[in-house]
Design a protein around this motif. Sequence first.
Motif, PDB file in Angstrom:
ATOM      1  N   LYS A   1       0.849  -1.186   0.000  1.00 27.59           N
ATOM      2  CA  LYS A   1       0.000   0.000   0.000  1.00 27.59           C
ATOM      3  C   LYS A   1       0.893   1.247   0.000  1.00 27.59           C
ATOM      4  O   LYS A   1       2.122   1.143   0.018  1.00 27.59           O
ATOM      5  N   LYS A   2       0.262   2.434   0.027  1.00 24.79           N
ATOM      6  CA  LYS A   2       1.031   3.671  -0.081  1.00 24.79           C
ATOM      7  C   LYS A   2       1.990   3.847   1.094  1.00 24.79           C
ATOM      8  O   LYS A   2       3.196   4.038   0.900  1.00 24.79           O
ATOM      9  N   ASP A   3       1.462   3.800   2.305  1.00 18.84           N
ATOM     10  CA  ASP A   3       2.288   4.008   3.491  1.00 18.84           C
ATOM     11  C   ASP A   3       2.407   2.765   4.360  1.00 18.84           C
ATOM     12  O   ASP A   3       3.077   2.796   5.389  1.00 18.84           O
ATOM     13  N   ASN A   4       1.735   1.680   3.954  1.00 14.27           N
ATOM     14  CA  ASN A   4       1.708   0.472   4.772  1.00 14.27           C
ATOM     15  C   ASN A   4       1.888  -0.755   3.903  1.00 14.27           C
ATOM     16  O   ASN A   4       1.781  -0.711   2.670  1.00 14.27           O
ATOM     17  N   VAL A   5       2.156  -1.849   4.581  1.00 20.08           N
ATOM     18  CA  VAL A   5       2.044  -3.149   3.940  1.00 20.08           C
ATOM     19  C   VAL A   5       0.816  -3.825   4.532  1.00 20.08           C
ATOM     20  O   VAL A   5       0.540  -3.707   5.716  1.00 20.08           O
ATOM     21  N   GLU A   6       0.038  -4.518   3.705  1.00 24.94           N
ATOM     22  CA  GLU A   6      -1.174  -5.191   4.172  1.00 24.94           C
ATOM     23  C   GLU A   6      -0.993  -6.694   4.027  1.00 24.94           C
ATOM     24  O   GLU A   6      -0.653  -7.193   2.944  1.00 24.94           O
ATOM     25  N   ILE A   7      -1.187  -7.364   5.144  1.00 26.58           N
ATOM     26  CA  ILE A   7      -1.068  -8.819   5.169  1.00 26.58           C
ATOM     27  C   ILE A   7      -2.459  -9.385   5.427  1.00 26.58           C
ATOM     28  O   ILE A   7      -3.124  -8.983   6.396  1.00 26.58           O
ATOM     29  N   SER A   8      -2.901 -10.300   4.562  1.00 25.91           N
ATOM     30  CA  SER A   8      -4.207 -10.931   4.746  1.00 25.91           C
ATOM     31  C   SER A   8      -4.030 -12.440   4.840  1.00 25.91           C
ATOM     32  O   SER A   8      -3.203 -13.020   4.145  1.00 25.91           O
ATOM     33  N   ILE A   9      -4.808 -13.054   5.739  1.00 31.20           N
ATOM     34  CA  ILE A   9      -4.799 -14.509   5.915  1.00 31.20           C
ATOM     35  C   ILE A   9      -6.228 -14.987   5.706  1.00 31.20           C
ATOM     36  O   ILE A   9      -7.115 -14.711   6.529  1.00 31.20           O
ATOM     37  N   SER A  10      -6.459 -15.671   4.591  1.00 28.42           N
ATOM     38  CA  SER A  10      -7.819 -16.085   4.234  1.00 28.42           C
ATOM     39  C   SER A  10      -7.910 -17.609   4.192  1.00 28.42           C
ATOM     40  O   SER A  10      -6.914 -18.311   3.976  1.00 28.42           O
ATOM     41  N   ASP A  11      -9.126 -18.103   4.424  1.00 32.78           N
ATOM     42  CA  ASP A  11      -9.358 -19.554   4.379  1.00 32.78           C
ATOM     43  C   ASP A  11     -10.668 -19.829   3.654  1.00 32.78           C
ATOM     44  O   ASP A  11     -11.443 -18.922   3.375  1.00 32.78           O
ATOM     45  N   ASN A  12     -10.900 -21.104   3.334  1.00 29.77           N
ATOM     46  CA  ASN A  12     -12.142 -21.520   2.685  1.00 29.77           C
ATOM     47  C   ASN A  12     -13.000 -22.350   3.639  1.00 29.77           C
ATOM     48  O   ASN A  12     -13.665 -23.298   3.240  1.00 29.77           O
ATOM     49  N   GLY A  13     -12.971 -21.909   4.930  1.00 31.06           N
ATOM     50  CA  GLY A  13     -13.706 -22.647   5.956  1.00 31.06           C
ATOM     51  C   GLY A  13     -15.172 -22.283   6.001  1.00 31.06           C
ATOM     52  O   GLY A  13     -15.755 -21.781   5.028  1.00 31.06           O
ATOM     53  N   ILE A  14     -15.769 -22.498   7.183  1.00 30.31           N
ATOM     54  CA  ILE A  14     -17.218 -22.364   7.314  1.00 30.31           C
ATOM     55  C   ILE A  14     -17.656 -20.888   7.373  1.00 30.31           C
ATOM     56  O   ILE A  14     -18.833 -20.595   7.188  1.00 30.31           O
TER      57      ILE A  14
END
Length: 493
Positions: A409-422
């Motif tokens: 991102k512009k001033d940040n880093v974005e970390i996402s943790i996604s799953d295919n759970g319920i």
Amino acid sequence: MTIKSRLRHSHIFMMLVPIILVAMIMLTLRFYFFEKYNNSNNVNAFEKITDGFENYYNYIVRQIDVTALTEPNKFEDSKFISEFNEEIEKNGYAIVIRKNDTIAYKSPIIKTLQIENGLEPFGFLPDKNNSAVDKTYLDESIVKLNQKDFYFEDGSEGSIFIYFRTREAISIINKLMLFIMIFIVVVLLTTLAVITYIVSKSIVNPLNKLSYAANEIRKGNLDYEVSVNCKDEVGELYQSFEEMRKRLKESLVQQNQYEENRKELISNISHDLRTPITSIKGYIQGIKDGIADSPEKMEKYINTIAGKADDMDKLIEELFLFSKLDLKKFPFNYQKIDVTEYLKDCVEELSFDLNKNNINLDFEYTEKKLFCSADVQQLKRVILNIITNASKYFYNDKGPKIVITLVDKKDNVEISISDNGIGMSSEILPNIFDRFYRGDSARNTTTGGSGLGLAICRSIIEEHGGIIWAESELGEGTCIRFTLPKVVGEFLR
């Protein structure tokens, strides 16, 4: 307008207003008496003082000049002379009439004075215009002002000497000065009272309102608002007071919330500790009663007791960690890290255990170098907590999959943790970062956990200067995202 300016202006007004009022009154009186003199032959003492008695003196001179020119023998008429003398004597004037070398008339107020030898001869004038005033003091109270020469009808030389009694003027001056002093004092006191009332009203009234508000707050009524439109020191005091009231109210709300949280925390700890303790006691009692009558059962009982003890130890550790985070007393060891390389190491380490449970862990990233300042141990705890939580909620008929994504991102880093759970319902989603919150209403132990994992994650990320949030749909899986500020050079952006 500030109070200082207001007081300064009031002092100026207190000096100027009386001066202006006195000047206006004096001009009004002067105009009044001047008009009165022009319209009548009675000239009062005030006009004599304000104009140095010159108006009335000129009036006497004109009367003498006109009479001497038109009817000079009237100065031998005792009735005319008596009336004329009576008129001028009221204002302190006196005359002496001389025919040739004989005194024909002398005003009563100077009758006792021996002035015959001091009279100037006929034709003696101080100036050619016959208009100057030659003041000759006979004693402390009588002054000779002028001499007017004329001829009687029979050709005899006539002279009229004009005198003035000074104590009349002194008396009038004293009375007038007393009047002016009283008038000035009255004007000063009135002006002071009016201005003091206006200024005090603009200051005291707001302070009275503020005092009343303070009493209301002292009684515990923190909802009592105060407001004022002035932009002076009192207005600033109102703003400070209102800010204090709002902070007190917020502090009280927080205090009440902390008390509720404390009660909830004690209740949750009691529940989460009681469950494994009850289970441990049950298995120990089974061993004592001889229910574990075989080596296999004994091993099972002992392993169960050990597992429950580990759960208690983990809960206590998480409680201790969360308490230090909540009190802002946890020491963080920040260092500059390459986020991409750091996450690669985490994925490699976590994949080994996840693969045992048939859970696939992927990492999506850009080749661009991204740096941030972080405590690597606590950041790893965040990632581990999120992945551990996600690994508990998968469908049996789907291939479990967790994806870690790194975005610049512009001033940040974005970390996402996604799953295919319920996934989670919209009712549950806003509460998942609250401490001791579990999505399952029965708080069963099927999935385990203390309910502190995501609350700890939020505290750690916020301490790093980032934010954390969740996105989820029931049956579609969950994605938890958080940001970390970038590092440019050796400094945070």
